[in-house]
Design a protein around this motif. Structure first.
Motif, mmCIF file in Angstrom:
data_model
loop_
_atom_site.group_PDB
_atom_site.id
_atom_site.type_symbol
_atom_site.label_atom_id
_atom_site.label_comp_id
_atom_site.label_asym_id
_atom_site.label_seq_id
_atom_site.Cartn_x
_atom_site.Cartn_y
_atom_site.Cartn_z
ATOM 1 N N ASN A 1 -11.465 2.407 -5.353
ATOM 2 C CA ASN A 1 -10.585 3.503 -4.941
ATOM 3 C C ASN A 1 -9.240 3.485 -5.654
ATOM 4 O OD1 ASN A 1 -12.465 4.487 -2.980
ATOM 5 N ND2 ASN A 1 -11.852 2.815 -1.613
ATOM 6 N N ARG A 2 -9.211 2.875 -6.812
ATOM 7 C CA ARG A 2 -7.961 2.796 -7.556
ATOM 8 C C ARG A 2 -8.136 3.572 -8.843
ATOM 9 N NH1 ARG A 2 -6.745 -3.039 -8.191
ATOM 10 N NH2 ARG A 2 -8.221 -2.867 -9.880
ATOM 11 N N LYS A 3 -7.350 4.652 -9.001
ATOM 12 C CA LYS A 3 -7.498 5.477 -10.188
ATOM 13 C C LYS A 3 -6.882 4.758 -11.382
ATOM 14 C CE LYS A 3 -7.968 10.098 -9.689
ATOM 15 N NZ LYS A 3 -7.458 11.474 -9.734
ATOM 16 N N LEU A 4 -7.657 4.663 -12.423
ATOM 17 C CA LEU A 4 -7.176 4.074 -13.656
ATOM 18 C C LEU A 4 -7.039 5.181 -14.680
ATOM 19 C CD1 LEU A 4 -9.196 0.759 -13.786
ATOM 20 C CD2 LEU A 4 -6.745 1.012 -13.506
ATOM 21 N N ILE A 5 -5.811 5.465 -15.054
ATOM 22 C CA ILE A 5 -5.529 6.581 -15.951
ATOM 23 C C ILE A 5 -4.753 6.076 -17.159
ATOM 24 C CG2 ILE A 5 -4.346 8.785 -16.187
ATOM 25 C CD1 ILE A 5 -4.877 9.270 -13.224
ATOM 26 N N LEU A 6 -5.291 6.364 -18.336
ATOM 27 C CA LEU A 6 -4.634 5.996 -19.585
ATOM 28 C C LEU A 6 -3.743 7.145 -20.030
ATOM 29 C CD1 LEU A 6 -4.950 3.625 -21.812
ATOM 30 C CD2 LEU A 6 -6.131 5.403 -23.115
ATOM 31 N N ASN B 1 -2.715 -8.504 -13.639
ATOM 32 C CA ASN B 1 -2.199 -7.947 -14.883
ATOM 33 C C ASN B 1 -2.751 -6.533 -15.060
ATOM 34 O OD1 ASN B 1 -1.761 -7.263 -17.691
ATOM 35 N ND2 ASN B 1 -1.296 -9.426 -18.048
ATOM 36 N N ASP B 2 -1.983 -5.553 -14.645
ATOM 37 C CA ASP B 2 -2.438 -4.163 -14.671
ATOM 38 C C ASP B 2 -2.675 -3.662 -16.093
ATOM 39 O OD1 ASP B 2 -2.309 -4.110 -11.936
ATOM 40 O OD2 ASP B 2 -0.348 -3.116 -11.843
ATOM 41 N N GLU B 3 -1.887 -4.126 -17.038
ATOM 42 C CA GLU B 3 -2.036 -3.688 -18.422
ATOM 43 C C GLU B 3 -3.380 -4.127 -19.001
ATOM 44 O OE1 GLU B 3 1.099 -3.662 -21.964
ATOM 45 O OE2 GLU B 3 0.183 -5.647 -21.757
ATOM 46 N N ASN C 1 -6.004 -4.999 -17.189
ATOM 47 C CA ASN C 1 -7.042 -4.354 -16.396
ATOM 48 C C ASN C 1 -7.342 -2.943 -16.907
ATOM 49 O OD1 ASN C 1 -8.772 -4.447 -13.975
ATOM 50 N ND2 ASN C 1 -7.450 -2.781 -13.257
ATOM 51 N N LEU C 2 -6.290 -2.193 -17.213
ATOM 52 C CA LEU C 2 -6.471 -0.843 -17.739
ATOM 53 C C LEU C 2 -7.153 -0.878 -19.098
ATOM 54 C CD1 LEU C 2 -5.937 2.209 -17.600
ATOM 55 C CD2 LEU C 2 -3.688 1.773 -18.625
ATOM 56 N N ALA C 3 -6.728 -1.801 -19.968
ATOM 57 C CA ALA C 3 -7.313 -1.895 -21.308
ATOM 58 C C ALA C 3 -8.804 -2.236 -21.244
ATOM 59 C CB ALA C 3 -6.562 -2.943 -22.131
ATOM 60 N N LEU C 4 -9.167 -3.142 -20.351
ATOM 61 C CA LEU C 4 -10.578 -3.509 -20.199
ATOM 62 C C LEU C 4 -11.424 -2.319 -19.775
ATOM 63 C CD1 LEU C 4 -10.887 -6.999 -18.467
ATOM 64 C CD2 LEU C 4 -12.143 -6.205 -20.468
ATOM 65 N N HIS C 5 -10.924 -1.572 -18.805
ATOM 66 C CA HIS C 5 -11.662 -0.397 -18.351
ATOM 67 C C HIS C 5 -11.771 0.642 -19.464
ATOM 68 C CE1 HIS C 5 -11.131 -2.110 -14.314
ATOM 69 N NE2 HIS C 5 -12.115 -1.299 -13.950
ATOM 70 N N ASP D 1 -4.960 -9.969 -27.900
ATOM 71 C CA ASP D 1 -5.072 -9.174 -29.126
ATOM 72 C C ASP D 1 -6.343 -8.336 -29.120
ATOM 73 O OD1 ASP D 1 -2.711 -10.043 -30.214
ATOM 74 O OD2 ASP D 1 -3.612 -11.534 -31.536
ATOM 75 N N THR D 2 -7.423 -8.945 -28.655
ATOM 76 C CA THR D 2 -8.722 -8.269 -28.644
ATOM 77 C C THR D 2 -8.732 -7.080 -27.699
ATOM 78 O OG1 THR D 2 -9.936 -10.292 -29.193
ATOM 79 C CG2 THR D 2 -11.170 -8.567 -28.098
ATOM 80 N N VAL D 3 -8.294 -7.280 -26.472
ATOM 81 C CA VAL D 3 -8.477 -6.271 -25.438
ATOM 82 C C VAL D 3 -7.628 -5.030 -25.686
ATOM 83 C CG1 VAL D 3 -6.700 -7.086 -23.805
ATOM 84 C CG2 VAL D 3 -8.825 -6.012 -22.952
#
Length: 730
Positions: A3-8, A282-284, A286-290, A624-626
């Motif tokens: 239930n957590r919106k992940l928006i780039l 680490n939200d940054e 987490n967002l990059a992984l998604h 670096d990878t993510v």
């Protein structure tokens, strides 16, 4: 996604270059891709890619030789489906002024952009663009434009007709950077029909004789409409892209923007349910992984006849070619989250077997197959054989992926129809292309004149990685073949195999030569690697990387220098073949001579470091990878995202920090290494018709069986029976 919106959005990327934005925020569904190019000033005739739609052009050699590939294959960039013309009531154009915001919702696949545009008098309007690509009816794309006045109060003219540029020159334009693509010119574009609400154009290639039809449809206003802005208004367009005879049965009127968004939302809901990877702390990251997992799913051909290009459908870099990247870096994600997609990617290889058999014969192999190093349809297209055809580890890479897929799914139907035939034909290649020799008083089997994963070391003897892949390939053919000989003799007979042939494969595998370096007590990358001097790193300025763009190949080949993980990749793939102490020595040596000029490199060093318990070290590579494309680390994100690296970031979390492996007994193993920067992380895995939810935090590892039968599982070297939930202290 809990239930957590992940928006780039724009704040999450380091470069606002138009090319980077177009690639990063692109939408695709494995069939077609739509770059997020500026709809006002972006190119009219580029921006849409169709998986597998390519054009041939002749390869020109200064000195041709026998059986060099004759033709390039280049993915064709089709007209933009986003392009729009805006005029004021005096027929003056509104031009791009500023991108105020762009956001990609990873939970449902919807893209929203807000632009401020102005006419020549400086009067402004706000244009909001909402778009989505259909993840069920793959031919469809929807886009809605909303216009609001800022300082302009007159009538607004909106023109969504195509502007066909009739430049049908033969040939392609050359480029100096091999990572980029050629400009295809030998195509024709024709308007088939056009009326107030609809327009149909057809694009045809001259040499490959393919065609694509693009149908645009306005659901309310005319394609060319003039309206007073007042408080604003919306116009929605639906596009249908049909290749050849594909997708002919679905009428454009049968779809709507709401349906497209609904199909997209349902698809992504299912994806995250099956393959959620969540980092807490680490939200940054987490967002990059998604984002990486999102783009990996978007890029994947789903029909068994298309694959994943090195840049996916986010850009035309590397000409839209498929490489070994798929099997080594991307397929693991699908094997353990969406086995159906994994199966179709492997079936693509099966459908290219005819080309692979032909290529093997061109290399003097009577029986067997050699898959293309780079291709769209399965034909070899690489003009530089030392870094392509000589890299025949591609056979072993494909066989390895088949073995891992079968290990995780028990899919006998796939193995009988497709898998074993590939294993058999690739094993036959190894048998004929290798040779017996006497080494240390022992008769051994070796592979000469070969290039491993490291493209800075070419045409050597006994590349360790290649030999290890060959061994695995031959043993897989043996074990699967024996099983089929007992369970389905008809398949075995149809392929003209025999148990004596299988025993020959096993005998060769048992006697393959693996080079060792006595001084360092590590696996040698190849027979001659340690006889070369180490590359002068201290005399090489940062501006000279990547080396391949600044030094002649023969200059690079004379040194110990790695473009990417090579022997270390073999260690990652076959963890039970090396002791902990040797792995540590091996990692430390090869790390010092690796440039990571390839985007395929850092993820492997991260995963191996994590398995070794060097978690801080692994985490530096991982960061670096993510975020590699979000930071434009390689400097060429505008040519398309680095899809193998996206898969690599998943490998780092699941097979690195979570330590997921499959033992030689076929048991799933979890050996966790939690980074200090995270509070916890959660992953979902599919394995043998089961869905697992795994949470690792600082104190314990918890595994929940979400669906499927109870199973045996190994956690921290302790074998457990998982019936519903297990909690083990870390």
């Amino acid at each position: 996604m809990h239930n957590r919106k992940l928006i780039l959005s724009l704040k999450d990327i380091n470069s606002n270059k138009k090319g980077n934005i177009a690639a990063i925020f692109s939408l695709s569904n494995g069939y077609m891709g739509i770059q997020a190019s500026d709809p006002i000033t972006g190119a009219n005739d580029v921006g849409t890619l169709v998986n597998g739609f390519f054009e041939y052009s002749p390869i020109t050699y200064g000195e041709p030789a026998a059986f060099y590939p004759k033709n390039n294959q280049t993915i064709v960039s089709l007209p933009s489906l986003r392009k729009i013309r805006l005029l004021d009531e005096n027929n003056h154009s509104f031009n791009f002024s500023e991108l105020k915001n762009i956001s990609l919702d990873l939970s449902n696949g919807q893209l929203t952009e807000v632009y401020e545009v102005s006419n020549q008098g400086g009067e402004k309007i706000e244009m909001t663009v909402a778009s989505a690509i259909d993840q069920k009816k793959l031919a469809f794309y929807g886009i809605k434009f909303s216009f609001k006045p800022i300082s302009y109060q007159g009538k607004l003219v909106v023109d969504k007709h195509y502007k066909i540029e009739r430049k049908n020159n033969d040939g392609v334009g050359e480029v100096e950077d091999p990572r980029k693509t050629r400009l295809v010119k030998s195509i024709s574009k024709h308007i088939i029909s056009s009326d107030d609400f609809r327009e149909v154009i057809k694009i045809e290639t001259k040499e490959s004789q393919q065609s694509v039809t693009i149908e645009g449809y306005s659901t309310s206003e005319k394609m060319l409409t003039k309206r007073a802005l007042k408080t604003g208004f919306d116009i929605t367009y639906i596009y249908k892209v049909s290749e050849g005879v594909k997708n002919k049965g679905v009428s454009i009127e049968q779809n709507s923007f709401d349906k497209i968004k609904e199909h997209s939302h349902k698809f992504w809901e299912d994806v995250w349910n099956q393959s959620e990877v969540t980092v807490s702390g680490n939200d940054e990251i987490n967002l990059a992984l998604h984002f990486n997992i999102f783009q990996l799913n978007q890029a994947t051909g789903r029909d068994g006849k298309t694959n994943i290009a090195a840049k996916g459908l986010t850009g035309s870099g590397y000409e839209g070619h498929t490489f070994w990247d798929t099997e080594m870096y991307m397929l693991p994600y699908f094997i353990y989250t969406n086995p159906e997609f994994a199966r179709n990617l492997l079936i693509y290889r099966y459908h290219t077997l005819t080309f692979a058999r032909k290529r093997a014969k061109e290399l003097g192999i009577k029986h067997g197959a050699l898959f293309a190093w780079r291709s769209i349809n399965g034909e070899e297209t690489s003009a530089y054989y030392p870094a392509s055809t000589a890299a025949y580890h591609i056979n072993g890479d494909i066989a390895y992926a088949i073995g891992k897929y079968y290990e995780a799914t028990d899919d006998d139907d796939f193995m009988e129809k497709y898998g074993f035939e590939i294993l058999l034909e690739t094993a036959r290649f190894w048998r004929e292309f290798g040779s017996w020799t006497e080494k240390g008083g022992k008769k051994q089997f070796e592979f000469l004149t070969v290039t491993g994963p490291d493209e800075y070391t070419a045409m050597v003897d006994n590349n360790y990685f290649t030999n290890r892949m060959a061994e695995n390939n031959l043993k897989l053919a043996y074990t699967v073949g024996l099983r089929l000989a007992k369970s389905n003799q008809k398949v075995f007979d149809r392929l003209n195999s025999s148990e004596s042939e299988l025993r020959e494969f096993h005998h060769i595998a048992d006697n393959i030569y693996f080079p060792m370096n006595a001084q360092y007590q590590i696996n040698a990358q190849d027979d001659s690697f340690f006889s070369k001097p180490v590359w002068p790193f201290n005399k090489t300025p940062k501006t000279k990387y990547p080396l391949l763009l600044h030094y002649h190949p023969l200059n690079i080949y004379r040194y110990q220098v790695n473009k990417q993980a090579d022997t270390i990749l073999a260690d990652f793939l076959f963890p039970e073949t090396i002791t902990d102490s040797q792995l540590r020595r091996e990692f430390e040596y090869y790390e010092t001579i690796t440039t990571h000029d390839s985007s395929l490199s850092r993820s492997i060093f991260s995963a191996v470091a994590a398995r070794m318990g060097k978690v801080n070290h692994a985490y530096r590579y991982f960061t670096d990878t993510v975020r590699l494309d979000l930071t434009d680390l390689q400097g060429n994100t505008e040519d398309g995202l680095h899809l193998a690296n996206l898969g690599g970031s998943w490998l780092d979390v699941v097979q690195g920090f979570a330590g997921m492996q499959v033992s030689s007994q076929g048991l799933l193993k979890i050996i966790p290494h939690l980074p200090a920067e995270w509070d916890s992380f959660q992953i979902r895995l599919a394995f043998k018709k089961r869905l697992l939810d795994i949470v690792i935090d600082k104190s314990q590892t918890q595994i929940v069986l979400l669906s499927g039968d109870p199973m045996e599982i190994v956690i921290n070297q302790s074998q457990q029976t998982l019936t519903k939930i297990i909690k083990i202290n870390n």
